[in-house]
Design a protein around this motif. Structure first.
Motif, mmCIF file in Angstrom:
data_model
loop_
_atom_site.group_PDB
_atom_site.id
_atom_site.type_symbol
_atom_site.label_atom_id
_atom_site.label_comp_id
_atom_site.label_asym_id
_atom_site.label_seq_id
_atom_site.Cartn_x
_atom_site.Cartn_y
_atom_site.Cartn_z
ATOM 1 N N TYR A 62 12.778 38.453 3.490
ATOM 2 C CA TYR A 62 12.271 38.602 4.547
ATOM 3 C C TYR A 62 11.015 36.937 5.094
ATOM 4 O O TYR A 62 10.403 37.461 6.101
ATOM 5 C CB TYR A 62 10.799 39.663 4.047
ATOM 6 C CG TYR A 62 11.208 40.902 3.301
ATOM 7 C CD1 TYR A 62 11.523 41.247 5.004
ATOM 8 C CD2 TYR A 62 11.752 41.741 2.635
ATOM 9 C CE1 TYR A 62 12.361 43.346 4.664
ATOM 10 C CE2 TYR A 62 12.387 42.551 2.132
ATOM 11 C CZ TYR A 62 12.952 43.338 3.110
ATOM 12 O OH TYR A 62 12.351 44.860 3.077
ATOM 13 N N LEU A 63 11.162 35.937 4.036
ATOM 14 C CA LEU A 63 11.096 35.026 4.491
ATOM 15 C C LEU A 63 11.184 34.363 5.935
ATOM 16 O O LEU A 63 11.871 34.295 6.736
ATOM 17 C CB LEU A 63 11.341 33.681 3.864
ATOM 18 C CG LEU A 63 10.768 32.406 3.722
ATOM 19 C CD1 LEU A 63 9.188 32.166 3.681
ATOM 20 C CD2 LEU A 63 10.910 31.629 3.446
ATOM 21 N N GLY A 64 10.051 34.200 7.127
ATOM 22 C CA GLY A 64 9.911 33.821 8.448
ATOM 23 C C GLY A 64 10.254 34.945 8.929
ATOM 24 O O GLY A 64 10.384 35.510 10.089
ATOM 25 N N GLN A 65 9.983 36.858 8.433
ATOM 26 C CA GLN A 65 10.243 37.631 9.447
ATOM 27 C C GLN A 65 9.564 38.384 9.582
ATOM 28 O O GLN A 65 9.631 39.664 10.567
ATOM 29 C CB GLN A 65 11.975 38.382 8.561
ATOM 30 C CG GLN A 65 13.222 37.785 8.640
ATOM 31 C CD GLN A 65 12.793 36.943 10.359
ATOM 32 O OE1 GLN A 65 13.625 37.527 11.444
ATOM 33 N NE2 GLN A 65 13.805 35.605 9.857
ATOM 34 N N VAL A 66 8.378 39.215 8.782
ATOM 35 C CA VAL A 66 7.576 39.823 8.883
ATOM 36 C C VAL A 66 7.176 40.884 9.892
ATOM 37 O O VAL A 66 6.880 41.446 10.458
ATOM 38 C CB VAL A 66 6.263 39.335 7.240
ATOM 39 C CG1 VAL A 66 5.465 40.336 7.175
ATOM 40 C CG2 VAL A 66 7.041 39.473 6.356
ATOM 41 N N ALA A 67 7.039 39.285 10.601
ATOM 42 C CA ALA A 67 6.339 39.379 12.214
ATOM 43 C C ALA A 67 6.990 39.917 12.858
ATOM 44 O O ALA A 67 6.523 40.606 13.858
ATOM 45 C CB ALA A 67 4.925 38.566 12.480
ATOM 46 N N SER A 68 8.439 40.239 12.808
ATOM 47 C CA SER A 68 9.286 40.787 13.778
ATOM 48 C C SER A 68 9.741 42.489 13.170
ATOM 49 O O SER A 68 10.480 42.868 13.612
ATOM 50 C CB SER A 68 10.635 39.838 13.739
ATOM 51 O OG SER A 68 11.554 39.914 12.693
ATOM 52 N N LEU A 69 9.154 42.440 11.686
ATOM 53 C CA LEU A 69 9.116 44.034 11.266
ATOM 54 C C LEU A 69 8.793 45.285 12.234
ATOM 55 O O LEU A 69 8.261 44.449 12.322
ATOM 56 C CB LEU A 69 9.005 43.601 10.063
ATOM 57 C CG LEU A 69 9.959 42.688 9.051
ATOM 58 C CD1 LEU A 69 9.454 43.399 7.652
ATOM 59 C CD2 LEU A 69 11.159 43.213 9.012
ATOM 60 N N ASP A 70 9.651 45.856 12.593
ATOM 61 C CA ASP A 70 8.722 47.238 13.125
ATOM 62 C C ASP A 70 8.866 48.601 11.460
ATOM 63 O O ASP A 70 8.085 47.949 10.761
ATOM 64 C CB ASP A 70 10.124 48.358 14.281
ATOM 65 C CG ASP A 70 11.136 49.025 13.081
ATOM 66 O OD1 ASP A 70 10.882 48.970 11.356
ATOM 67 O OD2 ASP A 70 12.266 49.358 13.279
ATOM 68 N N GLY A 71 7.929 49.315 12.333
ATOM 69 C CA GLY A 71 7.012 50.318 11.404
ATOM 70 C C GLY A 71 7.821 50.662 9.965
ATOM 71 O O GLY A 71 7.768 50.305 9.830
ATOM 72 N N PRO A 72 9.147 51.757 10.015
ATOM 73 C CA PRO A 72 9.705 51.574 9.168
ATOM 74 C C PRO A 72 9.990 50.342 8.163
ATOM 75 O O PRO A 72 9.893 50.474 6.918
ATOM 76 C CB PRO A 72 10.569 52.524 9.773
ATOM 77 C CG PRO A 72 10.124 53.536 11.090
ATOM 78 C CD PRO A 72 9.673 51.766 11.636
ATOM 79 N N ALA A 73 10.028 49.375 9.153
ATOM 80 C CA ALA A 73 10.885 48.040 8.120
ATOM 81 C C ALA A 73 9.735 47.371 7.669
ATOM 82 O O ALA A 73 9.932 47.187 6.238
ATOM 83 C CB ALA A 73 11.493 47.174 8.972
ATOM 84 N N LEU A 74 8.576 47.449 8.289
ATOM 85 C CA LEU A 74 7.066 46.838 7.487
ATOM 86 C C LEU A 74 6.955 47.900 5.947
ATOM 87 O O LEU A 74 6.817 47.130 5.305
ATOM 88 C CB LEU A 74 6.556 46.751 8.465
ATOM 89 C CG LEU A 74 5.415 46.123 7.970
ATOM 90 C CD1 LEU A 74 4.915 44.941 7.041
ATOM 91 C CD2 LEU A 74 4.201 46.428 8.514
#
Length: 610
Positions: A62-74
């Protein structure tokens, strides 16, 4: 494996997470094996290794990826973060409780330090997650929280984002987190172990801090005076050390606050408590303005009962001259508290009863054990543990009622999960103080003798003064220390001067203070571990007084059910939302006047009796 320690012969009795009570003592001692079966537990160290691997994998994913996660992935990411956090908290809780049970054991101290260091390293791997969460735009995050998986964590996400303006870079946050072990954490441990190793020579009798402080409630003025002098002598001998610890931690906080752009020393605490500065200021002002009609008036009344113009400082918690120094057995204390809880709500009592049926309470005073009392929530997948030092006094019954309230609160909030079960400090005292009030009222209603009722009422007033007036005095002392520390180090004498100033203001003209009292600030652990924690006690007491007054007046349908809902909410709701079903609002000045009015009414009643 790092963190695996061989216990000394003297500490082998701790290997299974419990301490055997002496055969002559009926007092319970907790069994920590529900967490782990010992510091050498293979399961503990396997869990620790697995948790570290999971944290590394979490970072890689998840490092550097949190902002790109959609609802289910978040939602999935937050759930994984919660699972790793809870498993880590379980280990750290075990180490903390083990240490609290025997703070003077070197190997247990080493075990705690090893687990703390390992835990800090693991948590540092995941610091990035909340930092990146806070970088998501409000509108985008709101849309993603519409997903049920992510939406479940909306209260936690909201609380995390309260700190957006005060967070630093991932690298900086990791440095500060890891440096804490050699910084604030090290100074806090030094304080704890210094207090735990202290003994007090009271006329040839060697006492622990718990025993010496308990002696200040002894019926004999000579024994109280001897204990007070012994406390002062030993604390004075350690004054330079305690002053150094206080100055260093205040400086550490100032540096942290500066980097995080907090506007004043109390800002971080208020934010973590989710309470507005104006609400805290209103509370502090209301209590300080009420000193003359609360503490000053009561202690003048107590001086009259003692037949003196001024009380000595060691008479503050002295039993009244005609007190019979009633003592309770453990079984009597247990039944008193549980019956009081049951009269209000059988469901509340049923949860409380589990603490006595299971080995979840450590009540036995002993050398090396942490002084005072606390309730440790551990993790939702386990259960809380209570620590008290039961001496049989009525105050000890009240302490048991208080800590059991915390424990019940923690059990009821557990289903909210590791991220949302904890409440802010301002609400954490709700169940504990309410439990005290239930128990006090039950005891008072069962006492027809006017003399005994006066003694009980006076004791309750003193407890409330200790909770409201004394804690706001502590808060005022802290505020003064942190304000002056902005401009340089405070000398031991200056710290003592500040202490005496707030004590004179809060306790009033009915007291005479001998020189040794100037050092009594040194043993108060909240100043060391949790700056500005103490106002939460006054907040909680006034809140509960308003809540209990509403309960007594009636008019709120299903009050006990609503109260259990309040506790079960854990940290998912703001104080405004929690109090709304009872028609209360902490932002209204009348709320605080109403809470203080309960204490004023008790003092009125005592004056009428006199």
């Amino acid at each position: 494996m790092r963190g695996t320690l061989s216990l000394s012969e003297e500490s082998l009795f701790m290997t299974h997470g419990t301490l055997p009570a002496p055969a002559t003592s009926p007092l319970p001692v907790w069994d920590l094996s529900d967490l782990y079966d010992g510091p050498d537990s293979a399961r503990l160290h396997a869990d620790l290794a697995a948790i570290e691997n999971e944290a590394r994998a979490f970072r890689e994913t998840y490092l550097g990826q949190v902002a790109s996660l959609d609802g289910p992935a978040l939602g999935s990411a937050i759930a994984t973060y919660e699972t790793i956090s809870e498993r880590l908290y379980r280990i750290l809780s075990y180490a903390q409780l083990l240490h609290a049970g025997c703070m003077t054991d070197v190997t247990i101290g080493q075990f705690l330090q090893a687990m703390t260091e390992r835990g800090t390293a693991i948590s540092s791997l995941m610091i990035f997650f909340t930092l990146e969460l806070n970088q998501i735009e409000d509108a985008t995050l709101s849309e993603r929280l519409q997903d049920p998986t992510a939406g479940r964590y909306a209260p936690w996400v909201h609380d995390v984002r309260l700190f957006r303006d005060h967070q630093l870079s991932d690298e900086m946050e990791r440095v500060l987190n890891e440096k804490d072990m050699a910084g604030a954490g090290a100074w806090q441990r030094l304080f704890d172990e210094t207090i735990a190793h202290m003994t007090f020579d009271v006329e040839g009798e060697i006492l622990t801090s718990t025993e010496a402080l308990d002696r200040l409630s002894d019926p004999s003025p000579e024994r109280r005076r001897a204990a007070a002098k012994a406390l002062g002598t030993t604390l004075e001998a350690n004054l330079r050390l305690f002053s150094r610890i206080t100055n260093t931690l205040a400086l550490d906080k100032r540096i942290d606050d500066t980097w995080r752009r907090y506007p004043h020393p109390m800002a971080a605490r208020n934010l973590s408590n989710r309470v507005e500065d104006s609400v805290v200021d209103a509370l502090v002002s209301a209590v300080r303005e009420s000193y003359p009609k609360l503490s000053h008036r009561y202690y003048a009344l107590k001086a009259r009962w003692f037949g003196v113009d001024k009380l000595n400082h060691w008479d503050r918690n002295a039993p009244l001259p005609d007190s019979d120094d009633t003592r309770f057995t453990w079984e009597e204390a247990r039944d008193t508290v549980l019956n009081a809880y049951a009269a209000f709500s059988p469901d509340l009592a049923a949860v409380g009863k589990r603490f006595f049926e299971q080995p979840w309470i450590d009540a036995q005073p002993r050398p090396g054990k942490a002084p005072g009392a606390f309730a440790h929530p551990t993790v939702p997948s386990a259960h809380p543990y209570l620590l008290v030092n039961f001496m049989g006094r009525t105050r000890d019954v009240m302490t048991l009622a208080h800590e059991l309230g915390h424990g019940v609160h923690q059990v009821l909030a557990g289903p909210q999960g590791a991220l949302m079960a904890d409440t802010p400090l301002t609400l954490a005292e709700t169940a504990s103080v309410f439990g005290e009030m239930l128990t006090f009222r039950a005891l008072l209603d069962a006492t027809p003798d006017p003399r005994r009722r006066r003694i009980m009422l006076a004791s309750k007033v003193e407890d409330m003064i200790n909770t409201v007036v004394r804690q706001i005095a502590f808060h005022t002392f802290e505020a003064a220390v942190h304000a002056e520390r902005q401009n340089g180090e405070l000398s031991p004498d200056r710290l003592c001067e500040l202490w005496m100033g707030v004590q004179s203001e809060s306790l009033g003209p009915a007291f005479h203070f001998d020189p040794e009292y100037r050092t009594y600030w040194t043993y108060i652990g909240h100043f060391i571990h949790s700056p500005f924690y103490v106002y939460a006690y006054a907040f909680g007491d006034c809140l509960v007084n308003s809540l209990y007054s509403t309960y007594q007046q009636g008019g709120i349908p299903d009050f006990p059910s609503r109260y259990l809902d309040l506790l079960s909410a854990g940290g998912t709701k703001h104080h405004k939302a929690l109090l709304a079903p009872f028609g209360l609002d902490a932002s209204d000045p009348e709320f605080w006047r109403r809470g203080l009015g309960v204490l004023t009414g008790f003092i009125d009643e005592l004056e009428a009796m006199t």
